[in-house]
Design an enzyme around this catalytic site. Structure first.
Site, PDB file in Angstrom:
ATOM      1  N   HIS A  99       0.850  -1.189   0.000  1.00  0.00           N
ATOM      2  CA  HIS A  99       0.000   0.000   0.000  1.00  0.00           C
ATOM      3  C   HIS A  99       0.884   1.236   0.000  1.00  0.00           C
ATOM      4  CE1 HIS A  99      -3.375   2.673   0.754  1.00  0.00           C
ATOM      5  NE2 HIS A  99      -2.582   3.309   1.596  1.00  0.00           N
ATOM      6  N   ASP A 178     -15.376   1.891   7.348  1.00  0.00           N
ATOM      7  CA  ASP A 178     -14.351   2.835   6.920  1.00  0.00           C
ATOM      8  C   ASP A 178     -14.880   3.779   5.851  1.00  0.00           C
ATOM      9  OD1 ASP A 178     -11.539   3.837   6.537  1.00  0.00           O
ATOM     10  OD2 ASP A 178     -11.931   3.034   4.550  1.00  0.00           O
ATOM     11  N   ARG A 185     -14.993  12.201   7.861  1.00  0.00           N
ATOM     12  CA  ARG A 185     -13.733  12.905   8.164  1.00  0.00           C
ATOM     13  C   ARG A 185     -13.422  13.950   7.101  1.00  0.00           C
ATOM     14  NH1 ARG A 185      -9.958   8.352   7.654  1.00  0.00           N
ATOM     15  NH2 ARG A 185      -8.364   9.944   7.860  1.00  0.00           N
ATOM     16  N   SER A 200      -7.948   3.370   8.893  1.00  0.00           N
ATOM     17  CA  SER A 200      -8.637   3.349   7.603  1.00  0.00           C
ATOM     18  C   SER A 200      -7.872   2.504   6.597  1.00  0.00           C
ATOM     19  CB  SER A 200      -8.795   4.779   7.080  1.00  0.00           C
ATOM     20  OG  SER A 200      -9.312   4.792   5.768  1.00  0.00           O
ATOM     21  N   LYS A 204      -8.831  -1.919   5.657  1.00  0.00           N
ATOM     22  CA  LYS A 204      -9.099  -2.423   4.305  1.00  0.00           C
ATOM     23  C   LYS A 204      -8.057  -3.455   3.883  1.00  0.00           C
ATOM     24  CE  LYS A 204      -9.370   1.852   2.936  1.00  0.00           C
ATOM     25  NZ  LYS A 204      -9.527   3.134   2.239  1.00  0.00           N
TER      26      LYS A 204
END
Length: 446
Positions: A99, A178, A185, A200, A204
């Site tokens: 990620h 999320d 947010r 968050s 995932k």
């Protein structure tokens, strides 16, 4: 007073939980579990959750508290299972994922997934679309004629088994809490809360069910985290979350002061990724691709691998072609070209000492490569080609950028974004390029 009337459900007063965080206290595990479930199912008002998010932004959360919060986010939806993936001897194959926190020209997922998969490690890469100045992996790949982002879980599992790599859209069933909290947010000034950013991302990724995860945490002008201190805090928080959940997790801190590679956009980044897979491409893209591949392979238990060699000998390219074809794409098809081009030239001679990543990303966005709202369309051929990088010698009048768009009226605003985006120094000593990889964080260092 309680906020939940569901039969058999332990209830709490959300106002008490807000006060606890406001005063710097710790939410109990059972409070967090109830809170996330109740919010996901609409039993907590948006203004109450926004108040709690602000309290978390200002007061923070403890490691165990963030871990429980993240687990509750995962539990709000489905979790993928790759345990059926076996090797030739019937042993379970360990999956690896990556990620990135996002940047300009960050096309690394495209060459990285097939590169790692070429060593027998399945890579389930659930990716997203771009918003604002940062590009989206799915937007880039959709520039390939025929390629599709949406796969069923069965299709994804079959492709992982047969090809070894898949890059596709995440299903709506993964961590729905999320999705709801992220939207809140975004409109309440709490996006910057590191516990909420970390939970968050990690909810995932862990809902995907991967065994190993490598994080590319960007820092610099084109990154979400502008300072090394904030980037390190986010990286440590995410590595801790993965470790606590039993996922082998490491993080690299990487510079996003200048764009990655020589392209920012969609089709142009696919083109550059294919160059890397063919054994060429910009040195910084190759360096980061190889470094992240090495981290992923090590975390998945593969030793002695040489990712650089797999780029040179064609193995990674073979996997790329099969991956694209498996999702309906034509790896040999000509990529879309923008209808209009405009060249921006250097104003003086010297050594390019700075190229602002945010400015380049903004220019690409204004040219049509990105979107302002999630429902906006993007242009496949739009973007920016860069003809020099920091540390290169340039001469007055030499092309620095080529602006690409299907709508000529966009060029003027893209040019405005690039005003002041580069500095040219008289001597090379003052133009030394910053290292690309700034640091590494592992569970042992927490």
């Amino acid at each position: 007073m309680t906020q939940d009337s569901t039969p058999g459900t332990q209830t709490f007063d959300v106002v008490d939980l807000i006060r606890t965080k406001r005063d710097g206290g710790r939410l109990a595990d059972e409070e967090i579990a109830w809170l996330i479930d109740a919010y996901t199912h609409g039993r907590i008002a948006e203004e109450q959750m926004s108040s709690l998010a602000m309290a978390i932004l200002l007061r923070g959360m403890e490691r165990a508290e963030i871990s429980r919060w993240t687990r509750a986010m995962i539990e709000s939806g489905e979790r993928m299972d790759f345990s059926s993936l076996k090797d030739a001897d019937g042993r379970r194959r360990r999956t690896a994922d990556k990620h990135s926190t996002g940047g300009v020209g960050d096309k690394i997922t495209l060459p990285l997934a097939p590169l790692v998969a070429s060593f027998g490690v399945p890579v389930p890469q659930l990716s997203g679309r771009g918003l604002g100045h940062t590009g989206g992996t799915l937007d880039k790949l959709e520039a390939i004629p025929g390629w599709r982002a949406s796969l069923s879980n069965e299709e994804m599992l079959r492709q992982l088994d047969e090809v070894g790599a898949v890059i596709c859209a995440a299903g709506a069933g993964l961590a729905p809490a999320d999705k709801k909290l992220y939207a809140l947010r975004d409109v309440t000034g709490t996006v910057e809360a590191i516990p909420l950013i970390a939970s968050s991302i990690m909810s995932k990724k862990m809902a995907e069910g991967t065994d190993a995860l490598v994080l590319d945490v960007k820092v610099g002008s084109g990154a979400f985290m502008k300072t090394r201190e904030d980037a390190e805090e986010l990286a440590r928080t995410m590595v801790a979350l993965g470790t606590d959940a039993g996922v082998a997790t490491t993080a690299l801190l990487t510079s996003m002061e200048a764009p990655l590679g020589l392209t920012a956009g969609n089709a142009v980044e696919v083109e550059e990724s294919v160059e890397v897979l063919a054994g060429g491409g910009p040195a910084d893209v190759v360096e980061l691709t190889v470094a992240l591949a090495q981290e992923m392979l090590t975390a998945a238990g593969v030793s002695g691998a040489d990712p650089a060699e797999a780029l040179r000998d064609g193995r990674a390219m073979d996997t790329w072609r099969r991956m694209i074809a498996a999702q309906g794409g034509d790896p040999d098809a000509e990529l879309p070209r923008a209808a209009h081009e405009h060249t921006v030239t250097a104003e003086r001679s010297g050594t390019l000492s700075r190229m602002d990543a945010m400015a380049v990303g903004l220019a690409a966005w204004r040219l049509g490569a990105g979107r302002a709202r999630k429902e906006d369309a993007v242009q496949a051929g739009a973007g920016v080609r860069m003809h020099a990088k920091p540390g290169d010698t340039v001469t007055a009048g030499q092309p620095l950028f080529t602006l690409l768009t299907d709508e000529e009226h966009r060029i003027e605003r893209a040019q405005a974004a690039l005003e002041g985006a580069v500095d040219v120094a008289d001597d090379e000593a003052s133009a030394a390029a910053e290292s690309l990889i700034l640091g590494r964080i592992t569970a042992d260092e927490l």
